[in-house]
Design a protein around this motif. Structure first.
Motif, PDB file in Angstrom:
ATOM      1  N   ALA A 125       0.831  -1.208   0.000  1.00 10.40           N
ATOM      2  CA  ALA A 125       0.000   0.000   0.000  1.00 10.40           C
ATOM      3  C   ALA A 125       0.867   1.260   0.000  1.00 10.40           C
ATOM      4  O   ALA A 125       0.608   2.211  -0.752  1.00 10.40           O
ATOM      5  CB  ALA A 125      -0.935  -0.010   1.210  1.00 10.40           C
ATOM      6  N   SER A 154       1.228   4.077  -3.036  1.00 11.37           N
ATOM      7  CA  SER A 154       0.944   5.503  -2.825  1.00 11.37           C
ATOM      8  C   SER A 154       2.101   6.375  -3.262  1.00 11.37           C
ATOM      9  O   SER A 154       1.926   7.553  -3.591  1.00 11.37           O
ATOM     10  CB  SER A 154       0.616   5.759  -1.353  1.00 11.37           C
ATOM     11  OG  SER A 154       1.760   5.607  -0.537  1.00 11.37           O
ATOM     12  N   ILE A 180     -10.085  11.316  -3.642  1.00 11.63           N
ATOM     13  CA  ILE A 180      -9.570   9.949  -3.781  1.00 11.63           C
ATOM     14  C   ILE A 180     -10.729   8.972  -3.937  1.00 11.63           C
ATOM     15  O   ILE A 180     -11.698   9.021  -3.176  1.00 11.63           O
ATOM     16  CB  ILE A 180      -8.731   9.547  -2.551  1.00 11.63           C
ATOM     17  CG1 ILE A 180      -7.561  10.517  -2.339  1.00 11.63           C
ATOM     18  CG2 ILE A 180      -8.208   8.117  -2.704  1.00 11.63           C
ATOM     19  CD1 ILE A 180      -6.819  10.298  -1.028  1.00 11.63           C
ATOM     20  N   ASP A 188     -11.384   4.861  -3.849  1.00  9.95           N
ATOM     21  CA  ASP A 188     -10.876   3.528  -3.553  1.00  9.95           C
ATOM     22  C   ASP A 188     -12.054   2.561  -3.680  1.00  9.95           C
ATOM     23  O   ASP A 188     -12.890   2.464  -2.779  1.00  9.95           O
ATOM     24  CB  ASP A 188     -10.279   3.470  -2.146  1.00  9.95           C
ATOM     25  CG  ASP A 188      -9.597   2.132  -1.835  1.00  9.95           C
ATOM     26  OD1 ASP A 188      -9.759   1.196  -2.627  1.00  9.95           O
ATOM     27  OD2 ASP A 188      -8.916   2.053  -0.790  1.00  9.95           O
ATOM     28  N   ALA A 193     -12.570  -1.193  -1.308  1.00 13.43           N
ATOM     29  CA  ALA A 193     -11.620  -0.605  -0.362  1.00 13.43           C
ATOM     30  C   ALA A 193     -11.162  -1.561   0.727  1.00 13.43           C
ATOM     31  O   ALA A 193     -10.116  -1.329   1.344  1.00 13.43           O
ATOM     32  CB  ALA A 193     -12.241   0.638   0.278  1.00 13.43           C
ATOM     33  N   LEU A 230      -5.331   1.173   1.386  1.00 11.36           N
ATOM     34  CA  LEU A 230      -4.797   1.881   0.222  1.00 11.36           C
ATOM     35  C   LEU A 230      -5.003   3.390   0.323  1.00 11.36           C
ATOM     36  O   LEU A 230      -4.062   4.168   0.158  1.00 11.36           O
ATOM     37  CB  LEU A 230      -5.420   1.333  -1.065  1.00 11.36           C
ATOM     38  CG  LEU A 230      -4.906  -0.028  -1.519  1.00 11.36           C
ATOM     39  CD1 LEU A 230      -5.627  -0.480  -2.784  1.00 11.36           C
ATOM     40  CD2 LEU A 230      -3.407  -0.002  -1.771  1.00 11.36           C
ATOM     41  N   PHE A 231      -6.240   3.822   0.559  1.00 13.50           N
ATOM     42  CA  PHE A 231      -6.444   5.272   0.629  1.00 13.50           C
ATOM     43  C   PHE A 231      -5.757   5.855   1.856  1.00 13.50           C
ATOM     44  O   PHE A 231      -5.299   7.006   1.838  1.00 13.50           O
ATOM     45  CB  PHE A 231      -7.930   5.638   0.598  1.00 13.50           C
ATOM     46  CG  PHE A 231      -8.718   5.306   1.835  1.00 13.50           C
ATOM     47  CD1 PHE A 231      -8.647   6.104   2.977  1.00 13.50           C
ATOM     48  CD2 PHE A 231      -9.556   4.213   1.866  1.00 13.50           C
ATOM     49  CE1 PHE A 231      -9.377   5.805   4.109  1.00 13.50           C
ATOM     50  CE2 PHE A 231     -10.294   3.895   2.987  1.00 13.50           C
ATOM     51  CZ  PHE A 231     -10.200   4.692   4.135  1.00 13.50           C
ATOM     52  N   CYS A 284      -2.246   6.459   0.940  1.00 16.46           N
ATOM     53  CA  CYS A 284      -2.207   7.633   0.060  1.00 16.46           C
ATOM     54  C   CYS A 284      -2.295   8.924   0.877  1.00 16.46           C
ATOM     55  O   CYS A 284      -1.534   9.869   0.659  1.00 16.46           O
ATOM     56  CB  CYS A 284      -3.360   7.531  -0.944  1.00 16.46           C
ATOM     57  SG  CYS A 284      -3.376   8.831  -2.187  1.00 16.46           S
ATOM     58  N   VAL A 291     -12.473  11.463   0.418  1.00 15.66           N
ATOM     59  CA  VAL A 291     -12.314  10.053   0.086  1.00 15.66           C
ATOM     60  C   VAL A 291     -13.682   9.434  -0.142  1.00 15.66           C
ATOM     61  O   VAL A 291     -14.578   9.576   0.689  1.00 15.66           O
ATOM     62  CB  VAL A 291     -11.595   9.286   1.213  1.00 15.66           C
ATOM     63  CG1 VAL A 291     -11.528   7.794   0.872  1.00 15.66           C
ATOM     64  CG2 VAL A 291     -10.204   9.825   1.449  1.00 15.66           C
ATOM     65  N   THR A 304     -15.229   5.664  -0.882  1.00 17.64           N
ATOM     66  CA  THR A 304     -14.902   4.247  -0.902  1.00 17.64           C
ATOM     67  C   THR A 304     -16.132   3.422  -1.259  1.00 17.64           C
ATOM     68  O   THR A 304     -17.263   3.788  -0.923  1.00 17.64           O
ATOM     69  CB  THR A 304     -14.372   3.768   0.470  1.00 17.64           C
ATOM     70  OG1 THR A 304     -15.416   3.891   1.440  1.00 17.64           O
ATOM     71  CG2 THR A 304     -13.179   4.581   0.898  1.00 17.64           C
ATOM     72  N   ILE A 340      -6.923   4.713  -6.410  1.00 16.66           N
ATOM     73  CA  ILE A 340      -5.994   3.686  -5.949  1.00 16.66           C
ATOM     74  C   ILE A 340      -6.805   2.415  -5.719  1.00 16.66           C
ATOM     75  O   ILE A 340      -7.823   2.423  -5.034  1.00 16.66           O
ATOM     76  CB  ILE A 340      -5.223   4.140  -4.687  1.00 16.66           C
ATOM     77  CG1 ILE A 340      -4.105   3.149  -4.350  1.00 16.66           C
ATOM     78  CG2 ILE A 340      -6.144   4.422  -3.513  1.00 16.66           C
ATOM     79  CD1 ILE A 340      -3.061   3.699  -3.370  1.00 16.66           C
ATOM     80  N   LEU A 341      -6.361   1.305  -6.347  1.00 18.04           N
ATOM     81  CA  LEU A 341      -7.201   0.108  -6.412  1.00 18.04           C
ATOM     82  C   LEU A 341      -6.436  -1.183  -6.156  1.00 18.04           C
ATOM     83  O   LEU A 341      -5.328  -1.358  -6.650  1.00 18.04           O
ATOM     84  CB  LEU A 341      -7.831  -0.028  -7.812  1.00 18.04           C
ATOM     85  CG  LEU A 341      -8.791   1.041  -8.329  1.00 18.04           C
ATOM     86  CD1 LEU A 341      -9.133   0.736  -9.778  1.00 18.04           C
ATOM     87  CD2 LEU A 341     -10.035   1.098  -7.481  1.00 18.04           C
TER      88      LEU A 341
END
Length: 564
Positions: free
Chosen positions: A96, A100, A112, A114, A117, A122-123, A126, A142, A144, A206-207
């Motif tokens: 992760a 990032s 962001i 995700d 998630a 991940l987030f 980031c 964010v 998700t 971000i995945l």
């Protein structure tokens, strides 16, 4: 807490304060602590040092430090089969943080996405990176998506931790957890007009999407068909939808199986990806077992970074590491045209990891003849043994035809029958089986499946009708066979083709774009081959015994002027 870790290949790392940050560097996760800025020096020569990067990275935030223990706990309380059914493999925290570090652009207001998630690692990684920067954003939002309700409490806890960390930095934080199916929601956006100004767009995606095949009869398949998205796996559908939700210049970083890089099933996805996005960086894991080691994931995984926009870069960064701690990462810059070949209608993505790969690509450019131009075709063996079980026989007998399996390959020729007893040697001649058989002749066969550990990915053998007395022949479904409109090849052409397919050059090139252990007929069709004259000359050197690999490579060099 200050971290000052010596890295392999680097002789000196010294703490230094007051310098600006270069975000997104591959080594960011190794350095920093409590606002310390580290200067990374690389020895160019004995008395000369080059500044590679200046990194400001706060590990003390600890936004994702608890995630690995949660991931291990979840894995311990659920079996792998259960997780595989939904394609759920939570991301280890080192990966992760590494992902990032790929993001490059600075944004005042960060948004962001995700999707899938999980617990939010991940987030969170980031955000950890963003707010550690000396050019931190003024706001972060964010969004998700996660439809596994078991993970929502942990996901909410991650959100809460991120909010607290942002408030300490005077960064406005906003979030939304959508307990929904991302594909269904994403296709809904497409239906409403994805390019509408009312649709929320993201600066960062971000995945780690689910690794699960899409059932052809499922609602998911129907929805994707409506949206014009032809993909065979959930992970590609997630990426396809998410990249369309980026704003122009927005960035996507994803960890997925490597399988989308080639093959017919992901062709439309690759074309859409390379048309909509500018591919910047691909990271390859040399070992398929170590990225998600405690999940027993067997796919070869890659991480890729792309920017929304059609302008292609001159170079693509290709990096590789054996394990997920990235303590021995090889990095190189490769011309974009070596990664995605110009005018390649299939848009294959080649992972050019070293100078040896460069050499292979350069050598293969000399071969320009297609199978069509040679008047040849390649097909998959027609006999599916479990469907024809009642008509299979252990040994040949009156009223049967030879049945060839991969186990009949021996030193470049088909050695039939086999006494091992592992596979049948014959198929009964009848009205039912007649459409499974072809006329005897010279054919070139390749194994469709090889083990990851095998030295060669492409293994070819010659079916010589002079060695096996029969007017008809059956090839089992685990084989591909080269033919001329359903009939055999000339003797020297078949032998020359087998030489080429068994060469080190062909095998090395095939591995560049094939991340799986299958050798599909589609992949063989798109390869380039020597001219007919060159193949005939190669074949003239094969008599009763097939040459070993060194002799094969020498013949290719001699007759086709391949260097080295």
């Amino acid at each position: 807490m200050k971290v000052n870790k010596q890295l392999p290949g680097f002789s000196k790392i010294e703490p230094y304060r007051g310098l600006s940050c270069v975000p997104g560097n591959l080594l960011a996760q190794f350095l920093g602590g409590d606002g310390a800025v580290s200067l990374l020096l690389y020895p160019v020569s004995k008395n000369k040092w080059q500044i590679i990067c200046i990194i400001h990275f706060i590990m003390a935030l600890g936004l994702i430090n608890k995630h690995d223990s949660f991931r291990r706990s979840l894995n311990g309380n659920s079996c792998r089969i259960e997780r595989s059914k939904i394609g759920q493999f939570l991301t280890p925290s080192p990966i992760a943080r590494f992902m990032s570090s790929f993001f490059k652009q600075k944004h005042e207001n960060v948004r962001i996405l995700d999707a899938g998630a999980g617990a939010g690692v991940l987030f969170a990684a980031c955000i950890e990176s963003l707010i550690s920067s000396n050019q931190a954003p003024s706001s972060i939002r964010v969004v998700t998506y996660e439809n596994d309700e078991r993970l929502i409490p942990q996901l909410q806890e991650t959100i809460d931790s991120c909010k607290i960390a942002c408030e300490k930095k005077n960064i406005h934080f906003d979030s939304e957890i959508r307990v929904k199916d991302f594909i269904k929601s994403g296709v809904g956006l497409v239906d409403e007009g994805l390019f509408s100004e009312n649709i929320e767009r993201y600066t960062h995606v971000i995945l780690n999407p689910p690794y699960k095949k899409i059932n052809g009869q499922s609602e998911t398949r129907r929805l994707l068909n409506i949206a014009g998205m032809e993909v065979s796996n959930h992970y590609a559908a997630f990426v396809w939808l998410a990249m369309q939700m980026l704003e122009l210049g927005g960035e996507l970083v994803a960890i997925t199986p490597r399988s989308f890089c080639n093959g017919p099933y992901f062709r439309r996805f690759r074309i859409a990806l390379l048309d909509l996005m500018s591919l910047q960086h691909i990271h390859v894991f040399d070992s398929r077992k170590k990225a998600f080691g405690d999940d027993n994931v067997l796919q070869e995984n890659i991480i890729f970074h792309a920017v929304r926009g059609s302008q292609k870069p001159d170079k693509v960064v290709i990096s590789s590491s054996e394990a997920a701690n990235f303590d021995n990462t090889d990095i190189r810059s490769v011309p974009y045209g070596h990664v995605v070949f110009p005018k390649d209608r299939d848009a294959f993505i080649h992972l050019v990891l070293n100078e040896e790969h460069d050499r292979v690509i350069t050598q293969m450019e000399d071969f320009r003849t297609s199978l069509d131009e040679l008047g040849l075709e390649v097909s998959t063996g027609r006999v599916v043994d479990f469907r024809a079980r009642e008509n299979l026989r252990p040994q040949p007998d009156t009223g049967t035809a030879p049945l060839v399996y991969p186990c009949h390959f021996h030193n470049g020729f088909v050695n039939w029958p086999s006494d091992s007893g592992k596979k049948p040697n014959a198929i009964v001649l009848s009205d039912i089986t007649m459409n499974l058989l072809i006329s005897a002749g010279f054919y070139v066969l390749t194994k469709r499946f090889t083990a990851k550990e095998e030295k060669r990915r492409v293994v070819a053998a010659i079916y010589d009708p002079q060695r096996i007395t029969s007017q008809l022949i059956g090839f089992e479904n685990h084989l591909n066979y080269f033919h001329s409109k359903g009939r055999g090849l000339s003797q020297n052409l078949a032998k020359g083709l087998a030489i080429y397919l068994n060469s080190s050059l062909f095998d090395q090139y095939f591995r560049l774009f094939s991340g799986h252990t299958q050798v599909n007929a589609t992949d063989l069709r798109r390869m380039r081959y020597p001219s007919r004259d060159q193949l005939m000359r190669l074949g003239s050197h094969v008599k009763h015994q097939f040459p070993d690999t060194a002799a094969v490579d020498s013949l290719l060099q001699k007759e086709c002027k391949v260097n080295g």
